[in-house]
Enzyme design. Structure first.
Site: not given
Ligand code: ATP
Ligand code: LTN
Length: 332
Positions: A199, A114, A196
């Site tokens: 969002k 980041k 992955k």
């Molecule tokens: P950012 O990309 O803004 O870091 P994010 O999409 O990874 O956000 P988080 O809020 O960080 O979302 O994640 C919330 C929870 O969902 C965490 O436990 C994370 O590991 C899980 N998670 C997020 N994206 C995925 C994914 N693509 N597959 C499985 N688990 C996920």
């Protein structure tokens, strides 16, 4: 009482990656582990470690809370609250910073990723992010922390900090364990299946959001990246695209990869994708209906008030206990 806790950042609309990797697992756990008390919170303090628009942030915080309930979290079972409404998190984070080392924070891959992407100055908050996460967990003596694979390193750091503090201040924290769902622990981007689904990805076509309308859901699946082989075979090493779609299919429909392969033997991507589009839409439809009922309701505020009250009580007690062990404040 033993506890389970997890947080989610309000950095964008909830997508099916987070839903399948995290929220759905939670809904299952609340029923499977009746002896545990559950805490889930919207990690808004974590979200401001990178610049955020005020209006958007406020909207996302409520949207996420409503979606969690709409996805099946039972407010009778789970304390749902907003992190910034419980002051002990920020206070405990500071106390833990005084028990963490610069070197160990510098090793965190999320920080490295980041901070590299950051165009303007990298904040101190982004650097100390893992100590806030450790505070979130240790304040509640959480035994299990359900997270995606990407959060494992932060969990390990939390364990190191907890053990260090326990040695120094006479066993004050429960050392937490990560709970990582087996299948679907990681849902990949629909446009680049080596990354992955996230969002914060700039490409909106890389994901399906839980509030997307039917035509968008189906369009995103139809345009998801696969390969030129044209067969429905699970091979996450060599064929990431189709394997990712099969993972989504498998979790939602509750069928194994073998069963999917058998069903689509001799059939092509079009048929598979059409079916998957419908499966995803049918899964999201009732969630969207419940969300619309909740989003501007008094019911949602009452749920969040109740969650805040309970979180405040538990966290305040732990914070004061730790402050006392350190030698801060007056002895009472
Ligand atoms: P950012 O990309 O803004 O870091 P994010 O999409 O990874 O956000 P988080 O809020 O960080 O979302 O994640 C919330 C929870 O969902 C965490 O436990 C994370 O590991 C899980 N998670 C997020 N994206 C995925 C994914 N693509 N597959 C499985 N688990 C996920
Ligand atoms: N860092 C996590 C969100 C998060 C969290 C937590 C998860 C903040 N505090 C405590 C579990 C426990 C993320 O980005 N997914």
């Amino acid at each position: 009482m033993k506890r389970i806790l997890s947080g989610i950042q309000p950095t964008g609309s909830l997508n099916i990656g987070t839903y399948l990797g995290s929220v759905k697992n939670f809904v299952k756990l609340q029923d499977e582990m009746p002896d545990y008390e559950f805490f889930i919170f919207i990690a808004d303090l974590h979200a401001i470690t990178v610049p955020k628009d005020k209006q958007k942030l406020r909207k996302l915080i409520k949207e996420l809370a409503a979606l969690y309930i709409a996805c099946g979290l039972d407010p009778e079972r789970v304390n749902l609250f907003i992190q910034s409404e419980v002051p002990a998190h920020a206070q405990m984070s500071y106390l833990l910073q005084c028990n963490s080392y610069i070197g160990e924070l510098e090793r965190m891959t999320q920080y490295k990723d980041k901070s590299r992407k950051q165009e303007t100055g990298v904040t101190v908050g982004l650097f100390t992010y893992p100590t806030l996460m450790a505070a979130d967990i240790l304040l509640y003596d959480a035994e299990y922390v359900p997270v995606g694979q990407d959060q494992k390193q932060h969990l390990e750091l939390t364990r190191d900090i907890a053990q260090r503090v326990n040695n120094k201040y006479n066993d004050i924290f429960t050392v937490p364990k990560p709970l990582i769902a087996e299948v679907g622990a990681k849902i990949q981007s629909l446009k680049d299946p080596t990354k992955k689904m996230s969002k914060s990805d700039d490409n909106v076509k890389s994901r399906i959001n839980l509030l997307d309308p039917e035509n968008i859901i189906k369009k995103r699946i139809r345009s998801a990246v696969t390969d030129s082989l044209g067969t429905i075979k699970y091979d996450p090493e060599k064929r990431e695209g189709i394997s990712n779609l099969m993972t989504i299919y498998s979790i939602i429909a509750g069928v194994s990869f073998d069963e999917i392969e058998e069903k689509y033997e001799g059939k092509g991507y079009k048929e598979f994708k059409d079916d998957l589009g419908e499966i995803v839409y049918q899964e999201l439809k009732p969630i969207q209906e419940r969300y619309n009922e909740l989003i501007n309701s008094k019911e949602l505020d009452e749920i969040l008030d109740k969650g805040q009250e309970r979180a405040f009580k538990v966290s305040q007690k732990k914070l004061y206990k730790f402050m006392h062990r350190i030698g801060l404040g007056r002895k009472r």
